[in-house]
Design a protein around this motif. Structure first.
Motif, PDB file in Angstrom:
ATOM      1  N   TYR A   1      -2.381   6.209   1.012  1.00  0.00           N
ATOM      2  CA  TYR A   1      -3.430   5.428   0.306  1.00  0.00           C
ATOM      3  C   TYR A   1      -4.281   4.419   1.223  1.00  0.00           C
ATOM      4  O   TYR A   1      -3.495   3.908   2.227  1.00  0.00           O
TER       5      TYR A   1
ATOM      6  N   PRO B   1      -5.802   0.470   1.674  1.00  0.00           N
ATOM      7  CA  PRO B   1      -5.359  -0.852   1.065  1.00  0.00           C
ATOM      8  C   PRO B   1      -6.689  -1.061   0.045  1.00  0.00           C
ATOM      9  O   PRO B   1      -7.510  -0.508   0.213  1.00  0.00           O
ATOM     10  N   ALA B   2      -5.859  -1.696  -0.960  1.00  0.00           N
ATOM     11  CA  ALA B   2      -6.935  -1.873  -2.316  1.00  0.00           C
ATOM     12  C   ALA B   2      -7.879  -3.080  -1.796  1.00  0.00           C
ATOM     13  O   ALA B   2      -8.800  -2.872  -2.583  1.00  0.00           O
TER      14      ALA B   2
ATOM     15  N   THR C   1       0.981  -1.065   0.024  1.00  0.00           N
ATOM     16  CA  THR C   1      -0.066  -0.021  -0.068  1.00  0.00           C
ATOM     17  C   THR C   1       0.936   1.378   0.032  1.00  0.00           C
ATOM     18  O   THR C   1       1.643   1.408   0.897  1.00  0.00           O
TER      19      THR C   1
ATOM     20  N   GLY D   1      -6.157   0.958  -5.538  1.00  0.00           N
ATOM     21  CA  GLY D   1      -6.197   1.561  -4.598  1.00  0.00           C
ATOM     22  C   GLY D   1      -6.336   2.955  -4.395  1.00  0.00           C
ATOM     23  O   GLY D   1      -5.892   3.683  -5.329  1.00  0.00           O
TER      24      GLY D   1
END
Length: 275
Positions: A163, A165-166, A159, A185
């Motif tokens: 950002y 976490p996707a 990450t 993300g």
């Protein structure tokens, strides 16, 4: 004596100017692939310095292409999520452009996959007509194999700074994977609170993308409404501390409108070495 001093100073200045001019003439712009988007020619390119090092990587999109991007007709219903995913798999990107060879050989960037989202897409903040412009760091052939059968969520250490976490911890990764793209993300600036996106529709944002536990793309996502205003913006490009590749990575993305060309330039710059 004084006269000789000034003559020497002038000649030295002229010499430095000549060096500067020579350096400028040795820099160059190299062209990548071009293609037609909604009746207008879109072109990829790069600027190299005198040492042939990539300084900028760009995409030029005429305003005509943006104006001509079709929006839903009256009464036209948006596709279901399943239908939208099937359409992506069957049709692929609206436009794919390979970047110049110098870019592929020396930087993270490889090619561009542009998608026109005439309805937008979930979550609600992104349900407005917009362009998803994926600058991939892996070859087209690798992207074409992204079928979301590998649902390994990106490791949390992938990450990028700033950002989310996707795939949120504990979530079902299948709900977050998009064919031919992977996991997306979002920057923390898109959130009003943890797990809660800002209210209202977005104008633009810069996304980081992952698949097979790898960082694979950076994506400006920009609405048609914003682009029609002929405005611009500039954002820092964040990436994981360790990507797994020793190459040059961009640190800045900018969007600017060129009134003479009547076109937008999307530019990655500030390349630095990383791994």
């Amino acid at each position: 004596m004084q006269k000789s001093f000034w003559i020497g100073t002038i000649l030295a200045g002229l010499g430095l100017a000549s060096v500067w001019v020579l350096a400028q003439t040795q820099s160059q712009t190299v062209m990548g692939a071009s293609g037609v988007l909604f009746g207008a020619k879109v072109t990829s390119w790069a600027k190299l310095n005198a040492q042939k090092v990539v300084q900028e990587v760009g995409l030029s999109i005429p305003l005509q292409a943006i104006q001509n991007a079709p929006e839903p007709s009256a009464g036209e219903a948006p596709p279901t999520q399943t239908d939208a995913m099937m359409a992506i798999m069957m049709q692929g990107p609206t436009l794919r452009l390979e970047l110049p060879e110098a870019v592929k050989q020396s930087t993270f960037l490889d090619h561009v996959d542009l998608y026109w989202e005439k309805f937008g897409h979930p979550p609600d903040r992104y349900l407005t007509p917009h362009f998803d412009i994926h600058f991939f760091g892996v070859p087209s052939a690798a992207v074409d194999k992204i079928d979301c059968k590998n649902l390994t969520p990106p490791a949390l250490e992938l990450t990028p700074k700033g950002y989310a976490p996707a795939v949120p911890p504990g979530a079902n990764a299948a709900e977050f994977c998009v064919p031919l793209m992977g996991f997306h993300g979002l920057p923390l600036s898109e959130f009003a609170a943890p797990g809660q996106l800002k209210p209202g529709l977005f104008d633009y944002t810069l996304i980081s993308g992952f698949y097979n536990n790898q960082y694979i793309f950076t994506e400006p996502m920009i609405t048609k409404a914003f682009l029609l205003k002929k405005q611009g913006f500039s954002e820092a490009v964040s990436r994981p501390v360790t990507v797994g590749r020793t190459t040059l990575y961009p640190t800045r993305f900018s969007l600017s409108f060129d009134p003479q060309a009547n076109a937008y330039n999307l530019v990655y710059s500030g390349f630095v070495a990383g791994q």
